[in-house]
Design an enzyme around this catalytic site. Sequence first.
Site, PDB file in Angstrom:
ATOM      1  N   SER A 131      -0.965   2.909  -5.313  1.00  0.00           N
ATOM      2  CA  SER A 131       0.485   3.038  -5.290  1.00  0.00           C
ATOM      3  C   SER A 131       1.025   2.874  -6.697  1.00  0.00           C
ATOM      4  O   SER A 131       0.305   2.499  -7.623  1.00  0.00           O
ATOM      5  CB  SER A 131       1.084   1.976  -4.359  1.00  0.00           C
ATOM      6  OG  SER A 131       2.488   2.052  -4.333  1.00  0.00           O
ATOM      7  N   HIS A 134       0.847  -1.188   0.000  1.00  0.00           N
ATOM      8  CA  HIS A 134       0.000   0.000   0.000  1.00  0.00           C
ATOM      9  C   HIS A 134       0.885   1.240   0.000  1.00  0.00           C
ATOM     10  O   HIS A 134       1.829   1.335   0.789  1.00  0.00           O
ATOM     11  CB  HIS A 134      -0.915   0.015   1.235  1.00  0.00           C
ATOM     12  CG  HIS A 134      -1.630   1.322   1.437  1.00  0.00           C
ATOM     13  ND1 HIS A 134      -1.413   2.142   2.527  1.00  0.00           N
ATOM     14  CD2 HIS A 134      -2.552   1.961   0.668  1.00  0.00           C
ATOM     15  CE1 HIS A 134      -2.171   3.208   2.433  1.00  0.00           C
ATOM     16  NE2 HIS A 134      -2.875   3.120   1.311  1.00  0.00           N
ATOM     17  N   SER A 135       0.583   2.190  -0.880  1.00  0.00           N
ATOM     18  CA  SER A 135       1.256   3.481  -0.892  1.00  0.00           C
ATOM     19  C   SER A 135       2.772   3.291  -0.980  1.00  0.00           C
ATOM     20  O   SER A 135       3.268   2.668  -1.913  1.00  0.00           O
ATOM     21  CB  SER A 135       0.853   4.270   0.360  1.00  0.00           C
ATOM     22  OG  SER A 135       1.206   5.626   0.270  1.00  0.00           O
ATOM     23  N   PHE A 136       3.529   3.805  -0.014  1.00  0.00           N
ATOM     24  CA  PHE A 136       4.985   3.666  -0.033  1.00  0.00           C
ATOM     25  C   PHE A 136       5.403   2.201  -0.080  1.00  0.00           C
ATOM     26  O   PHE A 136       6.402   1.847  -0.719  1.00  0.00           O
ATOM     27  CB  PHE A 136       5.582   4.347   1.205  1.00  0.00           C
ATOM     28  CG  PHE A 136       7.058   4.133   1.369  1.00  0.00           C
ATOM     29  CD1 PHE A 136       7.957   4.736   0.506  1.00  0.00           C
ATOM     30  CD2 PHE A 136       7.547   3.332   2.385  1.00  0.00           C
ATOM     31  CE1 PHE A 136       9.325   4.539   0.646  1.00  0.00           C
ATOM     32  CE2 PHE A 136       8.905   3.126   2.539  1.00  0.00           C
ATOM     33  CZ  PHE A 136       9.800   3.738   1.665  1.00  0.00           C
TER      34      PHE A 136
END
Length: 321
Positions: free
Chosen positions: A137, A111-113
């Site tokens: 992401s 998720h994301s980073f």
Amino acid sequence: MQGLTDQICLAGLHSELKLAVPWGHIALKVWGSQKNPPVLCLHGWLDNANSFDRLIPLLPQDFCYMAMDFGGHGLSSHYNPGLPYYQQNFVSEVRRVATAFKWNQFTLLGHSFGGCVGGTFACMFPEMVDKLILLDSTPFFLDSNEMENILTYRRRNIEHTLQVEASQKKSLRAVSPEEMLQGFLNNNSHLDKDCGELILQRGTTKVDAGLVLNRDRRISWPENSFDFVSKEMFVHSAKSLQASVLMIKALQGYYDVRRANDADKAPMHFMVDTLRSTLKERFQFVEVPGNHYIHMNKPQVVAGVVGPFLQGLQRMTSARL
């Protein structure tokens, strides 16, 4: 297994592991039998492994899901004094986990980073990743909007680390659970109260005066630690991918690492087009209604897309739910 300690969590259907590393340990949560195909789950910036608590129980149960806390996050050890945090460090942590469990090949869900860390790993070690799942992401951060700022970010990271070291003798400020939650939600507008509490359960420690954050104070603004790549580098890296890639884009999520650039969707579109033309049928792009924390706020929506992908079921290469 050498270097690992195991504690069964009786309150839920998961166990807690600690993987020994030179600076301390990496903390992991595990769902399912370790005899099943592994799925390593990578959380977002300043989050922790609890961010997957709502999603994983909805996914196919014939896999082993491991959610790790990156160094300096959650219940994992902080890095040794004098060392700043860079994206490459977290990529290395993924390799350490894979080595400890003797995985020859596994799936990455980020998720994301965490998705960017997973994407970087999948390009560096392409033979080790069979599937890559990106939740709001991208596999890399492009330098399209950041070229003139990158040296400034590197400088800030060094200066911030030195400032934290100079103030290490100061005790951490403890606040009430209510104040901690409110401050956390103020900085994370896409989280609701229940999800915020879930992340803080693993991200804080109770002391006499209230709660203190577990995260390492050397970790500052995300752009200070991220690796930005050029379009040319991204195209070259995408060609090395051997994994099938599922990219889930939250329609009300984020489009850039810095919110100031979020209105510019061109870098995102460039990456999607590149992955589609390079990977062809190995790339799926699905847009879903929801915000950046869609996997926590609406886990059933995400599970409905991730589940079939994990099981190798064919879907349309592009879709909007």
